[in-house]
Design an enzyme around this catalytic site. Structure first.
Site, PDB file in Angstrom:
ATOM      1  N   LYS A   1     -12.254  -2.162  -9.170  1.00  0.00           N
ATOM      2  CA  LYS A   1     -13.560  -1.425  -9.177  1.00  0.00           C
ATOM      3  C   LYS A   1     -14.615  -2.320  -9.826  1.00  0.00           C
ATOM      4  O   LYS A   1     -15.944  -1.837  -9.494  1.00  0.00           O
ATOM      5  CB  LYS A   1     -13.504  -0.075 -10.137  1.00  0.00           C
ATOM      6  CG  LYS A   1     -12.347   0.817  -9.228  1.00  0.00           C
ATOM      7  CD  LYS A   1     -12.560   2.281  -9.889  1.00  0.00           C
ATOM      8  CE  LYS A   1     -11.507   3.115  -8.800  1.00  0.00           C
ATOM      9  NZ  LYS A   1     -10.121   2.829  -9.261  1.00  0.00           N
TER      10      LYS A   1
HETATM   11  C1  PLP Z   1      -9.266   3.472  -8.398  1.00  0.00           C
HETATM   12  C2  PLP Z   1      -7.904   2.851  -8.199  1.00  0.00           C
HETATM   13  C3  PLP Z   1      -7.051   3.011  -7.372  1.00  0.00           C
HETATM   14  C4  PLP Z   1      -7.351   3.621  -6.224  1.00  0.00           C
HETATM   15  O1  PLP Z   1      -8.383   3.550  -5.394  1.00  0.00           O
HETATM   16  P1  PLP Z   1      -9.227   4.452  -4.326  1.00  0.00           P
HETATM   17  O2  PLP Z   1     -10.408   3.559  -3.671  1.00  0.00           O
HETATM   18  O3  PLP Z   1      -9.523   5.576  -5.097  1.00  0.00           O
HETATM   19  O4  PLP Z   1      -8.182   4.441  -3.150  1.00  0.00           O
HETATM   20  C5  PLP Z   1      -5.923   2.256  -7.376  1.00  0.00           C
HETATM   21  N1  PLP Z   1      -5.508   1.430  -8.337  1.00  0.00           N
HETATM   22  C6  PLP Z   1      -6.402   1.344  -9.540  1.00  0.00           C
HETATM   23  C7  PLP Z   1      -5.798   0.397 -10.594  1.00  0.00           C
HETATM   24  C8  PLP Z   1      -7.577   1.970  -9.531  1.00  0.00           C
HETATM   25  O5  PLP Z   1      -8.322   1.616 -10.534  1.00  0.00           O
END
Ligand code: PLP
Length: 463
Positions: free
Chosen positions: A112
């Site tokens: 993210k």
């Molecule tokens: C947010 C997240 C996901 C899922 O991502 P999306 O965009 O919601 O599908 C998977 N793994 C980790 C470690 C995350 O922080």
């Protein structure tokens, strides 16, 4: 570039306003009016370029005239300067034809950061110029919140409130949200699960008076600018394995469908992605939906991959919009059914269109742990549980000679208990954040109550 809502009844916006707004006023999500394409020559020319250069070339067609070239390039440079790896998103090989895209070298150790760091820079550019103040409210299952706080802490024109499910995030995730000392950061532990957090966030956005009075802005994965920033690493990874001359597959550990939707956009831009495989944990609404055509909520079961513990996958609406021929009324009808009846059936033609592009699979808790252990033994790579869900599902979808790229979404040290339980080895934090457990924490436990939350946000903002 203009942006339109998936429900067809919100004003069209430019890139900057779509970014600052997040959720559209008709409850829909913003998508570009057209998806720009890169030619095979333009894609081939990305080979050997820096991550930042690829990011500029992929993002610029979507931002249009919102920022000057120098501003956009500067924002991208600053966004990735704090990453702990010069390649930003390095690709490592797990097995013949199977690669892992490591997206966990950012400041909060999850993918993210790739989007949030860019958004922080772009918000600052947009707000400082207009002298505007905003209040960011986000809902998180752990990683979005820490990434948002890291990206916005200390910014002059922004207050940040992050709702997370009390007791349901890992200690590293919680500490990344509760230890920043800046006065514009507010970590709120909500008594409920992630879907409650997401529901209250939606309620706040749908309360237009509240929304206007605090200058509410969203940075959840529904924010188009986040999706856009995530498109970039699909290009860097595919090009380094031979695209556009060679097609690739991706497997993506999925919760809200944001990361994998970025892959869909890369594909629509002309990147030769053959299949995009959705990997879910035991919260498998997306896998069930792609298998049966029935999108039905089913309660959240807490798992060892908590960032994927969701029952409603908000970005899936964008994919539905595309496969329903961009028919906002049809999307609205399905979303109304979801709210009133807890689910809907994907119309047959749309389901076939989804299945042409998206594969899917699910990993149980035991399979996830077993995959962490097996990968450590086979390759020395220590996976976080989310990445392990991806690797397990990817192994079931390998289709040589097309290479498979699995996205590794977090660093194992972010989920040390699950990794230790699977392997007996406790992953350590990188040295740059080794003192996280010594810093003091600051958070508020809040009820799952809209009015109480709104009052708290009104009072907590800086004047
Ligand atoms: C947010 C997240 C996901 C899922 O991502 P999306 O965009 O919601 O599908 C998977 N793994 C980790 C470690 C995350 O922080």
């Amino acid at each position: 570039m203009r942006y339109i809502s998936t429900r067809g009844r919100a004003p069209e916006l430019g890139f900057k306003d779509a970014m600052l707004t997040g959720l559209a006023r008709d409850g829909g999500l913003y998508v570009p009016a057209e998806i720009p394409r890169l030619s095979p020559d333009e894609i081939a020319a990305l080979a050997g370029q820096s991550y930042e250069e690829v990011a500029y070339r992929v993002m610029a067609p979507f931002t249009g005239d919102a920022f000057s070239e120098a501003d956009l390039r500067g924002a991208i440079e600053r966004a990735y300067a704090g990453f702990g790896h010069a390649a930003r998103a390095p690709l490592v090989q797990l097995a013949p034809g199977h690669f892992l895209l490591e997206l966990f070298h950012g400041p909060t150790l999850a993918f993210k950061d790739f989007a949030m760091q860019v958004i922080g820079q772009l918000f600052q550019l947009a707000l400082a110029r207009e002298g505007r103040r905003i209040t960011i409210v986000g809902a998180t299952s752990g990683d979005t919140g820490s990434a948002a706080i890291e990206a916005f802490r200390g910014l002059d024109n922004v207050d940040v409130f992050i709702l997370f499910p009390h007791g349901r995030v890992s200690e590293v995730q919680r500490r990344q949200m509760t230890t920043p000392v800046e006065a514009n950061v507010h970590a709120l532990a909500l008594q409920g699960d992630f879907d409650d957090c997401q529901a209250r966030l939606k309620d706040m956005f749908n309360d237009h008076d509240f929304r206007d009075s605090v200058g509410l802005a969203g940075v959840n994965s529904i924010n188009w600018a986040r999706v856009l920033a995530q498109v970039v690493y699909y290009f860097t990874a595919a090009v380094s394995l031979g695209a556009p001359g060679r097609p690739v597959d991706f497997t993506v550990p999925t919760g809200n469908f944001g990361d994998i939707f970025a892959g869909y956009i890369a594909r629509r831009m002309g990147l030769p992605i053959r299949r995009l495989v959705v990997a879910t944990n035991q919260n498998d609404i997306l896998h069930r939906c792609l298998s049966t055509g029935e999108y039905r909520t089913d309660g959240v079961k807490p798992s060892i991959s908590p960032s994927m513990d969701i029952q409603v996958s908000s970005n899936f609406e964008r994919a539905l919009f595309e496969v329903l021929g961009r028919d906002g009324a049809a999307v609205t009808q399905l979303m109304d059914e979801l709210r009133s009846a807890g689910g809907f059936s994907v119309p047959q033609g749309a389901l076939e269109a989804l299945r042409e592009i998206f594969g899917s699979g699910r990993a149980s808790e035991d399979e996830t742990s077993a995959t962490i252990a097996a990968q450590l033994a086979a390759t020395g790579e220590l996976l976080c549980p989310h990445s392990a869900v991806g690797v397990k599902v990817a192994q079931e979808h390998l289709a040589p000679p097309v290479p498979m790229i699995t996205l590794a979404t977090a660093h194992p040290a972010k989920f040390p208990d699950a990794v230790e339980a699977a392997t007996g080895r406790r992953p350590g934090l990188p040295p740059r954040m080794a003192d996280l457990f010594d810093r003091s924490e600051r958070m508020r436990v809040v009820e799952n109550d809209l009015a109480a939350l709104q009052a708290l946000i009104h009072e907590g903002r800086r004047a």
